[in-house]
Design a protein around this motif. Sequence first.
Motif, PDB file in Angstrom:
ATOM      1  N   MET A 195       0.839  -1.179   0.000  1.00 21.84           N
ATOM      2  CA  MET A 195       0.000   0.000   0.000  1.00 21.84           C
ATOM      3  C   MET A 195       0.883   1.242   0.000  1.00 21.84           C
ATOM      4  O   MET A 195       1.814   1.342   0.777  1.00 21.84           O
ATOM      5  CB  MET A 195      -0.897  -0.003   1.242  1.00 21.84           C
ATOM      6  N   THR A 196       0.569   2.143  -0.873  1.00 23.66           N
ATOM      7  CA  THR A 196       1.272   3.421  -0.916  1.00 23.66           C
ATOM      8  C   THR A 196       0.248   4.529  -0.715  1.00 23.66           C
ATOM      9  O   THR A 196      -0.948   4.350  -0.949  1.00 23.66           O
ATOM     10  CB  THR A 196       1.975   3.630  -2.269  1.00 23.66           C
ATOM     11  N   THR A 197       0.738   5.710  -0.302  1.00 19.91           N
ATOM     12  CA  THR A 197      -0.197   6.831  -0.145  1.00 19.91           C
ATOM     13  C   THR A 197      -0.778   7.230  -1.501  1.00 19.91           C
ATOM     14  O   THR A 197      -1.932   7.653  -1.578  1.00 19.91           O
ATOM     15  CB  THR A 197       0.492   8.032   0.530  1.00 19.91           C
ATOM     16  N   ALA A 198      -0.008   7.075  -2.568  1.00 23.39           N
ATOM     17  CA  ALA A 198      -0.516   7.390  -3.904  1.00 23.39           C
ATOM     18  C   ALA A 198      -1.690   6.472  -4.256  1.00 23.39           C
ATOM     19  O   ALA A 198      -2.703   6.923  -4.808  1.00 23.39           O
ATOM     20  CB  ALA A 198       0.591   7.263  -4.941  1.00 23.39           C
ATOM     21  N   ARG A 199      -1.573   5.193  -3.929  1.00 22.21           N
ATOM     22  CA  ARG A 199      -2.654   4.244  -4.211  1.00 22.21           C
ATOM     23  C   ARG A 199      -3.893   4.550  -3.366  1.00 22.21           C
ATOM     24  O   ARG A 199      -5.013   4.478  -3.857  1.00 22.21           O
ATOM     25  CB  ARG A 199      -2.166   2.822  -3.964  1.00 22.21           C
ATOM     26  N   VAL A 200      -3.668   4.911  -2.105  1.00 22.77           N
ATOM     27  CA  VAL A 200      -4.789   5.289  -1.237  1.00 22.77           C
ATOM     28  C   VAL A 200      -5.484   6.517  -1.792  1.00 22.77           C
ATOM     29  O   VAL A 200      -6.719   6.566  -1.869  1.00 22.77           O
ATOM     30  CB  VAL A 200      -4.302   5.541   0.216  1.00 22.77           C
ATOM     31  N   ALA A 201      -4.704   7.506  -2.182  1.00 28.12           N
ATOM     32  CA  ALA A 201      -5.278   8.728  -2.751  1.00 28.12           C
ATOM     33  C   ALA A 201      -6.098   8.421  -3.996  1.00 28.12           C
ATOM     34  O   ALA A 201      -7.216   8.928  -4.166  1.00 28.12           O
ATOM     35  CB  ALA A 201      -4.158   9.717  -3.078  1.00 28.12           C
ATOM     36  N   GLU A 202      -5.564   7.574  -4.848  1.00 29.22           N
ATOM     37  CA  GLU A 202      -6.272   7.201  -6.078  1.00 29.22           C
ATOM     38  C   GLU A 202      -7.604   6.527  -5.781  1.00 29.22           C
ATOM     39  O   GLU A 202      -8.634   6.876  -6.343  1.00 29.22           O
ATOM     40  CB  GLU A 202      -5.380   6.280  -6.907  1.00 29.22           C
ATOM     41  N   ARG A 203      -7.588   5.549  -4.847  1.00 34.02           N
ATOM     42  CA  ARG A 203      -8.822   4.828  -4.504  1.00 34.02           C
ATOM     43  C   ARG A 203      -9.832   5.727  -3.820  1.00 34.02           C
ATOM     44  O   ARG A 203     -11.033   5.528  -3.949  1.00 34.02           O
ATOM     45  CB  ARG A 203      -8.503   3.624  -3.619  1.00 34.02           C
ATOM     46  N   ALA A 204      -9.344   6.754  -3.087  1.00 37.65           N
ATOM     47  CA  ALA A 204     -10.240   7.674  -2.387  1.00 37.65           C
ATOM     48  C   ALA A 204     -10.693   8.815  -3.288  1.00 37.65           C
ATOM     49  O   ALA A 204     -11.542   9.617  -2.903  1.00 37.65           O
ATOM     50  CB  ALA A 204      -9.550   8.234  -1.151  1.00 37.65           C
ATOM     51  N   GLY A 205     -10.116   8.900  -4.492  1.00 38.34           N
ATOM     52  CA  GLY A 205     -10.473   9.978  -5.410  1.00 38.34           C
ATOM     53  C   GLY A 205      -9.896  11.317  -4.987  1.00 38.34           C
ATOM     54  O   GLY A 205     -10.475  12.366  -5.258  1.00 38.34           O
ATOM     55  N   LEU A 206      -8.748  11.283  -4.322  1.00 37.74           N
ATOM     56  CA  LEU A 206      -8.081  12.491  -3.850  1.00 37.74           C
ATOM     57  C   LEU A 206      -6.728  12.631  -4.507  1.00 37.74           C
ATOM     58  O   LEU A 206      -6.184  11.678  -5.042  1.00 37.74           O
ATOM     59  CB  LEU A 206      -7.894  12.422  -2.323  1.00 37.74           C
TER      60      LEU A 206
ATOM     61  N   LYS B 115       2.949   7.170   5.370  1.00 36.94           N
ATOM     62  CA  LYS B 115       2.047   6.024   5.290  1.00 36.94           C
ATOM     63  C   LYS B 115       1.690   5.501   6.683  1.00 36.94           C
ATOM     64  O   LYS B 115       0.542   5.144   6.937  1.00 36.94           O
ATOM     65  CB  LYS B 115       2.683   4.923   4.440  1.00 36.94           C
ATOM     66  N   ASN B 116       2.649   5.467   7.599  1.00 39.83           N
ATOM     67  CA  ASN B 116       2.372   4.958   8.940  1.00 39.83           C
ATOM     68  C   ASN B 116       1.342   5.806   9.673  1.00 39.83           C
ATOM     69  O   ASN B 116       0.497   5.280  10.398  1.00 39.83           O
ATOM     70  CB  ASN B 116       3.661   4.871   9.761  1.00 39.83           C
TER      71      ASN B 116
ATOM     72  N   LEU C 176      -1.048   7.488   8.237  1.00 44.25           N
ATOM     73  CA  LEU C 176      -2.316   7.166   7.586  1.00 44.25           C
ATOM     74  C   LEU C 176      -2.862   5.832   8.114  1.00 44.25           C
ATOM     75  O   LEU C 176      -4.049   5.724   8.444  1.00 44.25           O
ATOM     76  CB  LEU C 176      -2.134   7.094   6.069  1.00 44.25           C
ATOM     77  N   ILE C 177      -2.009   4.826   8.217  1.00 43.51           N
ATOM     78  CA  ILE C 177      -2.425   3.514   8.731  1.00 43.51           C
ATOM     79  C   ILE C 177      -2.899   3.652  10.176  1.00 43.51           C
ATOM     80  O   ILE C 177      -3.949   3.123  10.553  1.00 43.51           O
ATOM     81  CB  ILE C 177      -1.287   2.484   8.615  1.00 43.51           C
ATOM     82  N   GLU C 178      -2.128   4.381  10.986  1.00 41.88           N
ATOM     83  CA  GLU C 178      -2.514   4.551  12.392  1.00 41.88           C
ATOM     84  C   GLU C 178      -3.869   5.232  12.510  1.00 41.88           C
ATOM     85  O   GLU C 178      -4.720   4.816  13.304  1.00 41.88           O
ATOM     86  CB  GLU C 178      -1.449   5.362  13.133  1.00 41.88           C
ATOM     87  N   SER C 179      -4.093   6.259  11.733  1.00 43.58           N
ATOM     88  CA  SER C 179      -5.373   6.966  11.766  1.00 43.58           C
ATOM     89  C   SER C 179      -6.520   6.045  11.336  1.00 43.58           C
ATOM     90  O   SER C 179      -7.597   6.049  11.939  1.00 43.58           O
ATOM     91  CB  SER C 179      -5.305   8.192  10.853  1.00 43.58           C
ATOM     92  N   THR C 180      -6.279   5.254  10.310  1.00 45.18           N
ATOM     93  CA  THR C 180      -7.297   4.317   9.825  1.00 45.18           C
ATOM     94  C   THR C 180      -7.610   3.270  10.885  1.00 45.18           C
ATOM     95  O   THR C 180      -8.784   2.961  11.141  1.00 45.18           O
ATOM     96  CB  THR C 180      -6.809   3.636   8.524  1.00 45.18           C
ATOM     97  N   ILE C 181      -6.589   2.728  11.512  1.00 46.39           N
ATOM     98  CA  ILE C 181      -6.792   1.721  12.551  1.00 46.39           C
ATOM     99  C   ILE C 181      -7.533   2.329  13.734  1.00 46.39           C
ATOM    100  O   ILE C 181      -8.456   1.721  14.288  1.00 46.39           O
ATOM    101  CB  ILE C 181      -5.451   1.084  12.976  1.00 46.39           C
ATOM    102  N   ARG C 182      -7.154   3.529  14.154  1.00 44.56           N
ATOM    103  CA  ARG C 182      -7.844   4.177  15.273  1.00 44.56           C
ATOM    104  C   ARG C 182      -9.330   4.390  14.954  1.00 44.56           C
ATOM    105  O   ARG C 182     -10.187   4.176  15.801  1.00 44.56           O
ATOM    106  CB  ARG C 182      -7.180   5.498  15.633  1.00 44.56           C
TER     107      ARG C 182
END
Length: 187
Positions: free
Chosen positions: A1-12, A24-25, A27-33
């Motif tokens: 997982m990359t931040t670029a891929r996350v951005a693409e999937r989120a439409g951002l 990335k960490n 982002l992962i921490e925020s998502t897990i929380r």
Amino acid sequence: MTTARVAERAGLSNGLVHHDFKDKNELIESTIRFSLAEQRNDVLVCVGKAATPIERIWAIIEGNFSERGFTRSIAQGWVSFCGDACFNPRFLRIQKVVYRRMDDNLVFSLRSLLPITEARQVAIDISVLIDGFWMRMALQGFPGREEALGRMRAYLERVFVDFDRGRVSAQPRRKHRANDLTRVVSD
């Protein structure tokens, strides 16, 4: 997982993601929380309906397998997070808090049914079973919610005797009695 891929999937845009998360960490921490907060709310809704210790135990289990939360994509995120926790002290701290909270909540109810040493053992058993079902969901896409809950019921039926509508004798089960927990779950 990359931040670029996350951005693409989120439409951002990638820049917007980096504006809110330094790496990335984070982002992962925020998502897990966020995911853990939703799961905690699912458990609290279930626990709010529980009147007896065994109902509270079941509520904790049921909340960990909510229809909204027990999905393959969320399970995959959790397993990935757990793997990274071996190398990331911030992730490890979060994971330890999650496990401590789970164990403490289970022991709180179990100690009125079992001696404290056994209560701690059963709490760990329940926690490990839950983790195992989440791991299988992440890797294989099954078992589904109903099967996982059915297997958790079967485990509790092996642990407790005289289970009837939330009343439990704390003696270890010597003989399997089918459908005891089904009554509580369906009530």
